[in-house]
Design a protein around this motif. Sequence first.
Motif, short mmCIF file in Angstrom:
data_model
loop_
_atom_site.label_atom_id
_atom_site.label_comp_id
_atom_site.label_asym_id
_atom_site.label_seq_id
_atom_site.Cartn_x
_atom_site.Cartn_y
_atom_site.Cartn_z
N LYS A 32 -35.74 -3.26 3.17
CA LYS A 32 -36.88 -3.97 2.60
C LYS A 32 -36.41 -5.23 1.88
O LYS A 32 -35.34 -5.28 1.30
CB LYS A 32 -37.63 -3.06 1.63
N ASN A 33 -37.23 -6.22 1.98
CA ASN A 33 -36.86 -7.51 1.42
C ASN A 33 -38.16 -8.16 0.94
O ASN A 33 -39.11 -8.31 1.69
CB ASN A 33 -36.22 -8.35 2.53
N THR A 34 -38.16 -8.55 -0.31
CA THR A 34 -39.42 -9.03 -0.89
C THR A 34 -39.82 -10.41 -0.38
O THR A 34 -40.95 -10.83 -0.54
CB THR A 34 -39.35 -9.07 -2.42
N LYS B 258 -39.98 -11.23 2.66
CA LYS B 258 -40.73 -11.06 3.90
C LYS B 258 -42.22 -10.84 3.61
O LYS B 258 -42.61 -10.56 2.48
CB LYS B 258 -40.17 -9.86 4.66
N GLU B 259 -43.00 -10.94 4.68
CA GLU B 259 -44.45 -10.77 4.50
C GLU B 259 -44.80 -9.31 4.26
O GLU B 259 -44.11 -8.41 4.73
CB GLU B 259 -45.18 -11.26 5.76
N TYR C 239 -46.28 -5.85 4.72
CA TYR C 239 -46.52 -5.13 5.98
C TYR C 239 -47.84 -4.38 5.94
O TYR C 239 -48.20 -3.76 4.94
CB TYR C 239 -45.37 -4.15 6.22
N GLU C 240 -48.53 -4.47 7.06
CA GLU C 240 -49.71 -3.62 7.27
C GLU C 240 -49.59 -3.08 8.68
O GLU C 240 -49.26 -3.83 9.59
CB GLU C 240 -50.97 -4.46 7.13
N ARG C 241 -49.85 -1.83 8.86
CA ARG C 241 -49.64 -1.30 10.22
C ARG C 241 -50.71 -1.83 11.18
O ARG C 241 -51.82 -2.13 10.77
CB ARG C 241 -49.61 0.22 10.20
N ASN D 237 -50.03 3.08 3.42
CA ASN D 237 -48.66 3.39 3.82
C ASN D 237 -48.14 4.55 2.99
O ASN D 237 -48.64 4.82 1.90
CB ASN D 237 -47.76 2.18 3.59
#
Lengths: 455, 83
Positions: free
Chosen positions: A2-4, A6-7, A9-11, A391
């Motif tokens: 995980k990296n903050t 990045k955008e 996430y939504e499945r 999630n």
Amino acid sequence: MKNTEKEKYERPVIKKVEAGMPNKFGLRTEYQPMTHIDGVSVHELAERFGSPLFVISEKTIRDTYAHAKRAFTLRYPKVQFAWSYKTNYLNAVCHVFHQEGSWAEVVSGFEYDKAIANGVNGKKIIFNGPDKSDADIEKAIKNDSLLHIDHLDEMYMVIDIAEKLKKKPRVAIRVNMDTGIYPMWDRFGFNYETGQAWDALNKIMFSGKLELTGLHCHIGTFMLAPYAYATAAYKLADLAIALEKKFNHSIKYIDLGGGFPSKNTLKGSFLPGKDANPGIDEFAEAISTALINSFSNPDKLPLLILETGRALVDDAGYLISSVIANKRLSSGKRATIIDAGVNIMFTSFWYDHKITPAQPFTHYTEDTVVYGPLCMNIDVIRENVSLPLLNKGDKIVIHQVGAYNMTQWMQFITLRPRIVIIDLDRTPHLIRESETNNTLTDLELVPEHLKKFEL
Amino acid sequence: MKISKNVSISENGFIFNPTTGESFTVNPIGVEIINFLKENKTEADIKKQLLDKYNTDSATIEKDYYDFMHMLKASNLLDTSAE
Ligand SMILES: Cc1ncc(COP(=O)(O)O)c(C=O)c1O
């Protein structure tokens, strides 16, 4: 990893557009995320106290109580609430009601002792219920509590014990009656229509051993018809007036029990409860009108006692829970599994509880069934709810769980969680610890011959 | 896996399947995946692109990708003749 940067996430999700059958809410969810309860972050509460977690809003209790009290005192001069212990007998919750001026209404020796330990004056405890032991009755008589007699056997028990103690206990009888509501609760108390209630009142008056102080009924729970209370009030008033005529005896109070609905949505109801259920003002109006119309002397109106439970505390309770997993069922339906099961959410059998995610979400939703973690088929918190895409690890808030869940909950395969109350200054206080294995195993014994085994 | 040829998808996630007359809506990440599929990208490639772009882990992508494919198939949007 995980990296903050990045955008978020939504499945991915796809939903069929049903022509001519618009979803009531379109693609939108019906509500906003609930990130805070009374100004306290849901995520922080879960981090600090664990998940699942019951949260009680002191402010909501006080506001709801003030509204209910005002609804009645505006319309009727003498009103007294008595907190229905069984609805939620956490001591902290009882204390809030007692601070507000509520007496205590109890239905067992256990609840009676709890009220005494909470510091309630015995004279302000109403003792209902069909199962009072000799010791319970003796205690109640010594404390001058209000004994509500449920059946003739109990009446003779009370007379017996009163004679021994050389006291004249204050009593009422519980009356059951036809109020036009189905099903009629006729298993508690004495029936009005068949004359049982009138017979019992005569026996009490002729015995000379009991101080007939009031008349009581409790016609049902989650009642949606204010007129049923008017009927109940007329019938009890009728008995009171008959007592005056025959014995020149005025009772001090009429106790109409509990039973007003909260704003919860009953299963199968099309409209949400907050729109469909009558408010407390409608009940106050029906009851006050019936009482005022019945008694001819405005200076001698009896005290009106209300044992309102559910309607005063349901809205003040929340359950914070965490998403354990998402699944696709063989039918194609989405299932979300959370860490709170029906063993601590008994009222999921009754209500379509509102569920709100505790973090921001997009407007995409999926029709979902919400399951608890119990490994049992009946463990369903919501059969069908349109939820945003949750999630694993996300928090949800289940609304209006303040009534009965924290008294009827069962310990089953896991331990019951903590409960906190948020005070008026937005500070959470722990009011019940979570159970430990010892809470349960300390009560158990293994006989000597069963102790050893080899595997 | 391929998206059926005549299925059209708009930028805001509205899908129309002229063969069945059905329409669907998908969320932005769903649009992305469908467009990748239309571009004939491989499954591994798609998953990698998603993992690079979004703040999540490969297990979640794996699970959700599989689930989404399943839904596309159940919605008759995949061209299964090519397999
Ligand atoms: C005698 C009595 N009084 C009051 C109540 C409280 O009822 P409610 O929570 O429906 O207001 C009950 C509930 O069963 C009851 O049995």
